[in-house]
Structure formats: C-alpha cells, structure tokens
Design a protein around this motif. Structure first.
Motif, mmCIF file in Angstrom:
data_model
loop_
_atom_site.group_PDB
_atom_site.id
_atom_site.type_symbol
_atom_site.label_atom_id
_atom_site.label_comp_id
_atom_site.label_asym_id
_atom_site.label_seq_id
_atom_site.Cartn_x
_atom_site.Cartn_y
_atom_site.Cartn_z
ATOM 1 N N VAL A 224 -14.680 1.892 -1.209
ATOM 2 C CA VAL A 224 -13.250 2.222 -1.321
ATOM 3 C C VAL A 224 -12.996 3.011 -2.607
ATOM 4 O O VAL A 224 -12.284 4.014 -2.600
ATOM 5 C CB VAL A 224 -12.373 0.951 -1.274
ATOM 6 C CG1 VAL A 224 -10.907 1.304 -1.476
ATOM 7 C CG2 VAL A 224 -12.548 0.220 0.046
ATOM 8 N N THR B 222 0.823 -1.230 0.000
ATOM 9 C CA THR B 222 0.000 0.000 0.000
ATOM 10 C C THR B 222 0.850 1.270 0.000
ATOM 11 O O THR B 222 0.813 2.036 -0.941
ATOM 12 C CB THR B 222 -0.974 0.047 1.203
ATOM 13 O OG1 THR B 222 -0.233 0.177 2.400
ATOM 14 C CG2 THR B 222 -1.839 -1.184 1.288
ATOM 15 N N ARG B 223 1.677 1.448 1.026
ATOM 16 C CA ARG B 223 2.335 2.752 1.179
ATOM 17 C C ARG B 223 3.346 3.042 0.086
ATOM 18 O O ARG B 223 3.575 4.205 -0.245
ATOM 19 C CB ARG B 223 3.008 2.841 2.533
ATOM 20 C CG ARG B 223 1.988 2.821 3.643
ATOM 21 C CD ARG B 223 2.621 3.066 4.978
ATOM 22 N NE ARG B 223 1.636 2.846 6.013
ATOM 23 C CZ ARG B 223 1.930 2.427 7.224
ATOM 24 N NH1 ARG B 223 3.192 2.180 7.550
ATOM 25 N NH2 ARG B 223 0.994 2.272 8.117
ATOM 26 N N ALA C 20 -5.079 0.752 -2.096
ATOM 27 C CA ALA C 20 -5.589 1.336 -0.855
ATOM 28 C C ALA C 20 -5.848 0.215 0.139
ATOM 29 O O ALA C 20 -6.056 -0.930 -0.259
ATOM 30 C CB ALA C 20 -6.888 2.075 -1.150
ATOM 31 N N LEU D 63 -7.711 -1.682 3.632
ATOM 32 C CA LEU D 63 -9.025 -1.896 4.243
ATOM 33 C C LEU D 63 -8.847 -2.746 5.487
ATOM 34 O O LEU D 63 -7.963 -3.609 5.529
ATOM 35 C CB LEU D 63 -9.938 -2.643 3.250
ATOM 36 C CG LEU D 63 -11.340 -3.011 3.752
ATOM 37 C CD1 LEU D 63 -12.215 -1.765 3.861
ATOM 38 C CD2 LEU D 63 -12.010 -4.010 2.802
ATOM 39 N N ASP E 244 1.067 3.851 -5.456
ATOM 40 C CA ASP E 244 -0.033 4.816 -5.582
ATOM 41 C C ASP E 244 -1.340 4.127 -5.916
ATOM 42 O O ASP E 244 -2.400 4.734 -5.819
ATOM 43 C CB ASP E 244 0.288 5.813 -6.707
ATOM 44 C CG ASP E 244 1.450 6.704 -6.333
ATOM 45 O OD1 ASP E 244 1.607 6.992 -5.130
ATOM 46 O OD2 ASP E 244 2.209 7.099 -7.248
ATOM 47 N N ILE F 187 -7.084 -3.203 -3.601
ATOM 48 C CA ILE F 187 -7.455 -3.023 -2.190
ATOM 49 C C ILE F 187 -6.779 -4.155 -1.410
ATOM 50 O O ILE F 187 -6.890 -5.328 -1.792
ATOM 51 C CB ILE F 187 -8.980 -3.068 -1.988
ATOM 52 C CG1 ILE F 187 -9.677 -2.037 -2.887
ATOM 53 C CG2 ILE F 187 -9.329 -2.830 -0.513
ATOM 54 C CD1 ILE F 187 -11.203 -2.080 -2.818
ATOM 55 N N THR G 76 -14.126 6.603 -2.050
ATOM 56 C CA THR G 76 -13.444 7.427 -1.038
ATOM 57 C C THR G 76 -11.944 7.555 -1.296
ATOM 58 O O THR G 76 -11.314 8.463 -0.766
ATOM 59 C CB THR G 76 -13.640 6.839 0.380
ATOM 60 O OG1 THR G 76 -13.257 5.470 0.359
ATOM 61 C CG2 THR G 76 -15.069 6.963 0.839
ATOM 62 N N SER G 77 -11.391 6.636 -2.092
ATOM 63 C CA SER G 77 -9.929 6.684 -2.254
ATOM 64 C C SER G 77 -9.513 7.438 -3.508
ATOM 65 O O SER G 77 -8.327 7.635 -3.731
ATOM 66 C CB SER G 77 -9.370 5.258 -2.324
ATOM 67 O OG SER G 77 -9.857 4.629 -3.485
ATOM 68 N N ARG G 78 -10.468 7.839 -4.322
ATOM 69 C CA ARG G 78 -10.197 8.526 -5.590
ATOM 70 C C ARG G 78 -9.320 7.677 -6.511
ATOM 71 O O ARG G 78 -8.549 8.205 -7.294
ATOM 72 C CB ARG G 78 -9.566 9.893 -5.339
ATOM 73 C CG ARG G 78 -10.436 10.791 -4.477
ATOM 74 C CD ARG G 78 -9.723 12.070 -4.128
ATOM 75 N NE ARG G 78 -9.324 12.827 -5.312
ATOM 76 C CZ ARG G 78 -10.074 13.686 -5.946
ATOM 77 N NH1 ARG G 78 -11.302 13.895 -5.528
ATOM 78 N NH2 ARG G 78 -9.627 14.339 -6.990
ATOM 79 N N GLN G 79 -9.412 6.373 -6.374
ATOM 80 C CA GLN G 79 -8.677 5.481 -7.267
ATOM 81 C C GLN G 79 -9.500 5.241 -8.526
ATOM 82 O O GLN G 79 -10.714 5.436 -8.529
ATOM 83 C CB GLN G 79 -8.426 4.124 -6.584
ATOM 84 C CG GLN G 79 -7.491 4.168 -5.410
ATOM 85 C CD GLN G 79 -6.025 4.240 -5.832
ATOM 86 O OE1 GLN G 79 -5.683 4.193 -7.015
ATOM 87 N NE2 GLN G 79 -5.149 4.378 -4.848
#
Ligand code: ATP
Length: 545
Positions: A168, A59-60, A66, A68, A63, A180, A171-174
């Motif tokens: 997701v 994740t980190r 996201a 969960l 880009d 995920i 809210t994550s703008r992916q």
C-alpha cells in the motif's frame, strides 16, 4: 442479577428487529445457530449506510488514508506473527451440573443455557478448572486436510493491513503519517455469544491502522514532540501537525471517532470511555481508550452510573505489529525518511546519543519480550543496535494508532438509541402505543417514503411514481400506497424513515398555487409542511449527507 426492566427493553428491541426485518436469527428455520445473525431488508440498508459513512469519513474525505480489501483466509504465518495462534484465547470452564460452557470471567453474569429465556444470571453448579480456548475458527486449505493445511478465518481485519503495509505504501504514494482502512468480516469462536448481536461469532469490523513516526524521530526532525491539551468538543478537531507524537495522534483519533458517532446520532451522553490501566494493556501497547455505548444491558458501576460496553477500541500499539511481521516474514517493514536523515546529520552529538539510546532501549525491550526461544540476549542487543543505527540513515519502523470498531455493535447501539415509543389517545379515549425509530437521517435505512394519498386515483399514483423515480437514483426511497395514510406513516415511523412525502390533489393543481408541491412530514414530531417538488431533492440531500 440483570434487572428485569433492562431485559424488557432488550426483548422489545429483539422483537422489533425480527418483526420489521432488521435482524433475524441465522438459520432460523433449523432452530438457529448460536452467535450468528442475519440482517433483513432494513438491517442490511442500515449496515450498508454505516459502513459507507465510515469509509467515506476515513478514506475519501481525507488525503492521508488509503483503503484495502483483503481476504478472510490468509497465510497461517500471519497469525503466528501476530500472536493469535499462541495467545488469542479465553479461559473456559464447564459446569458439571448444567453442562454449560462459560467464559471463566463471565460466570455469574450469563443466562443459564438450560433456561436462556429466563435470563437466569447464575448457574450455581460446580465448575471445572479454567482452560485456555483459542477463539480462532480453523479450517483446511486444499483437499488433503492435514496439519500442514490448517488455516484460520481471520479474527480481526487489522493483520491484513500490516501484512500489506509495504504494497500500500508503494502504490498509494503515501508517506508516514498515513493510514490504511479496511472494513470486513471477522470470526471469533466466542465461548459465550451473548446480548443479541453484541458478542457474535461472525461479525464485521471497521479498522484503521494509522502509521506514525516514533517520538524519537519527531524529536530528531522537529526538536520536540508536540502534545495536545484538553480538546474543546465544540471547536473543530485540531489539524494534524508534523510534530505530533503518539499521544497527540491517539487523542486526535479518539476525538475524531467520538465525532463520527455524534454525526450519526449517538450523542456524547450515550457514550462512555474506558482508559485501559497499565495492568490491562498488552505489553507492547502504550495506551488504549475504549469508546463505550450505554446499551440496555450495560451494568451499573459501583457509583450507580452506567459506563457502557465497548463499541470501539483505540490503541497506541507502538511498532509491535510491523516488527513482528518483519521478524516472521524476513521482509523489511521499515520506511526510509529523507527528512530524518537530513535532520539527524545536523543534530549535536549529545542529542544523537540521547535519541539513539532511547530508540535502542525501546527496540531492545520489544525484542526481549517477543523473543523466540532460540534467540540469545546478544542477538537481541545486536538487532536493537542495528535498528538504532538505522536512524542516522533515515530508517525506522512506523508506530501505529489503531481505531478498531465493530459494525454489528454499532448497529445495535443505533437501534437501541433510536428506539422510542409513542402513546396516542384518540377522541374515544382509546390509546395505542407505537414504535418510533429515531435514526439519524444519515443512517436511516429508508430516507423517504413516497405516498400517493389514494391508491385508486391514477393521476395521484402517476405523480407519486414520478417523484419516486426522481429521488431514487440518490437515496433509498420506499413507495407505499397500501392502507390509510395514518397507517402508512406509522409503518415508516417504525422503520425509522425520517421523511414522508405525500402526493395529494393539491399536487395536481386543485389549488393552482399549490401545483407541483407535496406535503413533507417529519418523523420525530409529526409536523407537516408544503414543499415544491423542484426543491425536494436539495432539501433531502442536505439532511441525509
Ligand atoms: P471484547 O473485549 O468485547 O471481547 P475486544 O476488546 O476483544 O472486545 P477488539 O479485539 O478490540 O475487541 O475488536 C475491535 C472491535 O470489534 C470491538 O470494539 C467490537 O466492536 C468488535 N468486536 C470484537 N469482538 C466482537 C464480537 N464477538 N462480536 C461483535 N463485535 C465484536
């Protein structure tokens, strides 16, 4: 028949795990509970490190993924949609002689329950016919405990990701392609838990669902679907491209995952691969590659090679999961893609027809195989037509690539891989064998041991505590002032601590040029060198990150 040598290696590992506090039997004081394991002080650190590294890499450091964290108990409808209520079962047989209960496909490989310590590999008793046994643990939600209150402990973390896909996404703008990721507990009432933690009834998974565009959509936008040739393990993994289809994404994720394992100390030689055959694949899956590890209990294949046992499966699951949840929940799981809509309008009619037909056939195939009893062929055709018509409007249901790994199996692999023995003979000819756990510094439970040379010299102790406090905010440090320095090194070797730092009189300035330096000792070769305290942090951080 399992080979005695293999069992001996496992016995040593199990015994070390208990002796040093990596893994304990759950509820041990009450005789244990089969298939459940607790992680002791060192095991808990090891596990935490592994999960952190996975989360960071997935994740980190990216880009396009996201995170969960969903609940363990979810609506039972989820497990109807996923197929777990109907089909998540193993064939089970009972032995009329020893009264043992076995998975039908494993009879002949497992310890007889009457003599588990002997690793008897076959119980010859007559078996009952096989019957399906659902692996989900069942419970009740609320006080009435009626049929209507039945719920399940999740048998995998993946389904929560599908169920929360839309939340997701919003809210994550992916945008597709994106993934995920989730780490968490999973429960399976395995018929025969075995091989230490390898097959447990409560375990943890690290799962990624990586959503991609269907190949027809890629073709509509980019003209063709790009594939990857053989990848060079020495070159960086290729940068994802917008025209990749499911095959390229699948290959990419297999390679990424292998590199993750390499990065924590499991070399390619310790791993194996199993590419599921069409007969093994679920009807909706297009490919599944299992990454295997050669455990001490892994069997030899007919050619004499050990292929290993599954650490992780990487499956190309088509659009099955989101489609199922769309049908069962009645909530749309598709996405809208502006690029597709614009590209579609510009396609020649023949191309549109070709892509439409292929998408329609795939949808019809899925809908037919997953049809509920009351669904008619006409309804299915109508639904498939609506789905294919969606392409022109920029709509589709994403496909998914799923790298699904087990934390506990990875921990066991890391422990088995790290385990080594060193025999030293002293001047008097007396030899002693000690255990050296060669964990990669990234996963090692303790990163550095801080040892004052002598316990009864307050200046040494004070300085050693200062070094401990300097490092402690950044890494797991173990301060040890008990026993001879050799004994203390041996204890850290057994815990797999890659570095030990000793504070001696030179640190205090007995030789002025060595003031504020320490001895750093390397676990794997026992070599020692002098390092300035001011350089210690950077040095250690460069090794453990
Ligand atoms: P197996 O064939 O060994 O039962 P699986 O193919 O059913 O495994 P998946 O459903 O793909 O496993 O689960 C993904 C991962 O979860 C596996 O690769 C494994 O690492 C882990 N896992 C599955 N079942 C167990 C278990 N009973 N104990 C420990 N880990 C497990």
């Amino acid at each position: 028949m399992a080979e005695p040598k293999e069992n001996l290696q496992m016995e040593k590992i199990v015994s070390l795990c208990k002796r040093r506090g990596f893994v304990f039997q759950s509820s041990e004081i009450y005789g244990g509970i089969n298939g459940f394991w607790d992680y002791g002080p060192l095991g808990a650190e090891l596990k935490r490190n592994v999960k952190e590294l996975w989360w960071n890499a997935m994740t980190r450091q990216r880009d396009d993924v996201a995170g969960l964290e969903a609940t363990i108990i979810m609506s039972p409808e989820i497990w109807k949609a996923s197929g777990h209520v109907a089909t998540f079962s193993d064939p089970m047989v009972d032995c009329k002689t020893c009264k043992g209960r076995f998975r039908a496909d494993q009879v002949g490989e497992i310890p007889c329950p009457q003599k588990p310590s002997k690793f008897v590999s076959e119980c010859h008793g007559e078996k009952t016919p096989a019957r399906a046994f659902n692996l989900m643990f069942q419970t009740y939600v609320g006080p009435t405990a009626t049929e209507a209150d039945i719920a399940y402990l999740r048998p995998e973390t993946a389904q929560a990701i599908f169920a929360q896909f839309k939340n997701v996404l919003e809210t994550s703008r992916q945008k597709v392609p994106f993934g995920i990721a989730q780490v968490g507990k999973a429960f399976r009432n395995e018929v025969t838990p075995r091989n230490f933690t390898f097959r447990s009834r409560e375990f943890e998974q690290m799962e990624l669902e990586f959503f991609i565009k269907p190949d027809e959509v890629i073709e509509a936008i980019h003209g063709a679907v790009a594939t990857l040739g053989a990848l060079d393990p020495k070159a960086p993994t290729p940068e994802p491209r917008p025209d990749w289809g499911w095959q390229a994404w699948h290959q990419y994720w297999v390679e990424e995952r292998v590199r993750f394992y390499e990065g924590i100390g499991l070399s390619r030689e310790t791993l194996g691969f199993h590419h599921q055959t069409p007969a093994e694949l679920a009807h909706y899956a297009r490919a599944c590659t299992d990454i295997l590890f050669k455990f001490p209990f892994s069997k030899k294949a007919a050619d004499g090679n050990v292929t290993g046992d599954e650490l992780e499966g990487i499956a190309a699951r088509s659009d099955f999961d989101l489609s199922q949840h769309q049908r069962f929940s009645g909530k749309p799981m598709g996405v809208f893609d502006d690029e597709l809509r614009a590209a579609w309008a510009k396609l020649p009619k023949e191309k549109q027809d070709d892509l439409w037909r292929r998408y329609y056939e795939n949808r019809k195939n899925y809908l037919t195989k997953s049809a509920k009893p009351d669904e008619t062929p006409e309804q299915i055709q109508k639904q498939a037509t609506d789905d294919a018509n969606g392409l022109a409007k920029g709509q589709y249901i994403p496909h998914v690539i799923e790298p699904s790994a087990g934390v506990d199996r990875l921990i066991l692999a890391l422990i088995a891989n790290a385990y080594s023995e060193v025999t030293k003979t002293d001047d008097k000819g007396k030899s002693e064998t000690t255990v050296l756990m060669k964990f990669h510094p990234r996963v090692a439970p303790v990163k550095v041991g801080v040892l004052p040379l002598l316990k009864n010299k307050p200046e040494l102790v004070k300085k050693a505590l200062a070094v401990r406090d300097l490092l402690r905010p950044w890494m797991n440090v173990f301060y040890d002032d008990g026993g001879s320095i050799g004994r203390r090194y041996a204890r850290q070797d057994e815990a797999g601590t890659p570095f030990c730092v000793t504070i001696d009189f030179d640190t205090l300035g007995e030789k002025p040029e060595l003031l504020d330096t320490v001895t750093i000792r390397y676990r794997d070769d026992g070599k020692q060198e002098r390092l300035k305290i001011s350089e210690l942090m950077d040095f250690l951080l460069s090794k453990i990150r």
